[in-house]
Design a protein around this motif. Structure first.
Motif, short mmCIF file in Angstrom:
data_model
loop_
_atom_site.label_atom_id
_atom_site.label_comp_id
_atom_site.label_asym_id
_atom_site.label_seq_id
_atom_site.Cartn_x
_atom_site.Cartn_y
_atom_site.Cartn_z
N GLU A 10 -10.01 -81.13 87.41
CA GLU A 10 -8.89 -81.25 86.47
C GLU A 10 -7.64 -81.74 87.17
OE1 GLU A 10 -8.08 -77.98 83.92
OE2 GLU A 10 -10.19 -77.49 83.59
N MET A 11 -7.42 -81.28 88.40
CA MET A 11 -6.23 -81.67 89.14
C MET A 11 -6.26 -83.17 89.47
SD MET A 11 -4.75 -79.98 92.65
CE MET A 11 -4.91 -78.34 91.93
N PHE A 12 -7.42 -83.66 89.93
CA PHE A 12 -7.53 -85.08 90.26
C PHE A 12 -7.53 -85.96 89.02
CE2 PHE A 12 -9.02 -83.48 94.38
CZ PHE A 12 -8.33 -84.33 95.23
N LEU A 13 -7.85 -85.38 87.86
CA LEU A 13 -7.81 -86.14 86.62
C LEU A 13 -6.38 -86.54 86.26
CD1 LEU A 13 -9.46 -87.20 84.21
CD2 LEU A 13 -9.07 -85.01 83.08
N VAL A 14 -5.40 -85.76 86.72
CA VAL A 14 -3.99 -86.05 86.41
C VAL A 14 -3.56 -87.39 87.00
CG1 VAL A 14 -1.61 -85.25 86.63
CG2 VAL A 14 -3.43 -83.61 86.14
N PRO A 15 -3.68 -87.60 88.34
CA PRO A 15 -3.28 -88.92 88.86
C PRO A 15 -4.16 -90.06 88.37
CG PRO A 15 -4.31 -87.60 90.59
CD PRO A 15 -4.07 -86.69 89.42
N VAL A 16 -5.47 -89.80 88.18
CA VAL A 16 -6.38 -90.85 87.72
C VAL A 16 -5.96 -91.34 86.32
CG1 VAL A 16 -8.74 -91.31 86.97
CG2 VAL A 16 -8.34 -90.12 89.11
N THR A 17 -5.49 -90.41 85.49
CA THR A 17 -5.07 -90.77 84.14
C THR A 17 -3.66 -91.37 84.11
OG1 THR A 17 -6.42 -88.98 83.22
CG2 THR A 17 -4.71 -89.90 81.80
N PRO A 20 -2.44 -95.33 86.21
CA PRO A 20 -2.54 -96.63 85.52
C PRO A 20 -1.51 -96.79 84.41
CG PRO A 20 -4.72 -95.64 85.79
CD PRO A 20 -3.71 -94.58 86.15
N ILE A 21 -1.13 -95.70 83.76
CA ILE A 21 -0.12 -95.77 82.71
C ILE A 21 1.26 -96.02 83.32
CG2 ILE A 21 0.96 -94.56 80.77
CD1 ILE A 21 -1.58 -92.93 80.49
N ILE A 22 1.55 -95.32 84.42
CA ILE A 22 2.85 -95.48 85.08
C ILE A 22 2.96 -96.87 85.69
CG2 ILE A 22 4.27 -94.68 87.01
CD1 ILE A 22 3.16 -91.87 86.50
N ASN A 23 1.84 -97.36 86.27
CA ASN A 23 1.81 -98.70 86.85
C ASN A 23 2.90 -98.87 87.92
OD1 ASN A 23 1.23 -101.34 87.40
ND2 ASN A 23 1.90 -102.15 85.42
N LEU A 202 -4.42 -100.70 81.38
CA LEU A 202 -3.55 -99.86 80.57
C LEU A 202 -3.85 -100.04 79.08
CD1 LEU A 202 -1.18 -97.89 80.58
CD2 LEU A 202 0.37 -99.84 80.58
N LEU A 203 -4.12 -101.27 78.66
CA LEU A 203 -4.47 -101.53 77.26
C LEU A 203 -5.75 -100.79 76.88
CD1 LEU A 203 -3.97 -103.12 74.62
CD2 LEU A 203 -5.32 -104.99 75.62
N CYS A 204 -6.73 -100.80 77.78
CA CYS A 204 -7.99 -100.09 77.51
C CYS A 204 -7.76 -98.59 77.40
CB CYS A 204 -9.00 -100.39 78.62
SG CYS A 204 -9.53 -102.12 78.69
N ILE A 205 -6.89 -98.05 78.26
CA ILE A 205 -6.58 -96.62 78.20
C ILE A 205 -5.91 -96.28 76.87
CG2 ILE A 205 -5.13 -94.80 79.20
CD1 ILE A 205 -5.63 -96.06 81.91
#
Length: 219
Positions: A10-17, A20-23, A202-205
């Motif tokens: 769960e912790m590593f899911l935070v930067p992975v998610t 890409p949004i922050i870019n 980012l569009l895919c996300i």
């Protein structure tokens, strides 16, 4: 052991998610246009932005679901709306013209004082440039498990929020701190290619968030 493994995932899911949004690579070009060739100022400003980003992520993950409960907003609506914001932001990046950004020397000629630039570390450099509505909605989605009144669940959510936020903040700090070198080596063409690739991801996300929210609303 299984609990710690799940917590780490769960912790590593935070930067992975969120990354890409922050870019951060696209932010780097704007960051360089602000600091010019002042490496010392770049380090200080990058550190402050990293700290601000960490606090925004932690607050959004831990408090966001309670705010939604107060206003009667469902998590599905947040996913749907946040996905639309993320997708719209990515589409603007894909459709944007690649006009040449001001060089570092041109920026220094503009004469923005260092203390004035540091005062802008939160607004607009942290919010909305780095952690905009799309990032905050994604943080609320990631921290949805924290709404339970069980103290153990809240503690787990706090650990995930703090650990994930620190990883995101460190990555942003390292990229922005070395942004002058990175942007120079990429060059204008490389920066455009990198921005377009990240914008597509980012569009895919964003579409995935919209789809998840739509399924939840119709489930």
């Amino acid at each position: 052991m299984e609990y710690l493994t799940a917590l780490a995932k769960e912790m590593f899911l935070v930067p992975v998610t969120l990354l890409p949004i922050i870019n951060p690579l696209s932010i780097a070009s704007i960051f360089v246009s602000s600091v010019g060739t002042k490496h010392g100022l770049a380090r200080m400003l990058a550190r402050q932005i990293g700290m601000n980003v960490a606090w925004v992520i932690i607050a959004s993950m831990l408090v966001g679901t309670y705010v939604l409960t107060i206003f009667g907003i469902s998590l599905a609506v947040v996913r749907f709306g946040g996905g639309l914001l993320v997708a719209a932001s990515a589409w603007r990046m894909l459709a944007a013209r690649s006009d040449a950004a001001p060089t570092a020397h041109e920026t220094e000629a503009a004469g923005i004082a260092d203390d004035q630039l540091m005062q802008r570390s939160f607004y607009p450099l942290t919010f909305p440039l780095t952690t905009g509505p799309g990032v905050i909605s994604a943080c609320i989605t990631l921290g949805a498990h924290g709404e339970s009144m069980n103290p153990l669940h809240f503690l787990s959510g706090a650990i995930v929020a703090v650990g994930g936020a620190l990883m995101v903040a460190v990555v942003i700090y390292l990229i922005l701190r070395n942004s002058i070198v990175v942007v120079t080596r990429l060059g204008p063409a490389g920066a455009v290619v990198m921005q377009q690739l990240v914008a597509f991801v980012l569009l895919c996300i964003g579409i995935q968030l919209v789809w998840s929210g739509w399924q939840d609303l119709n489930g």
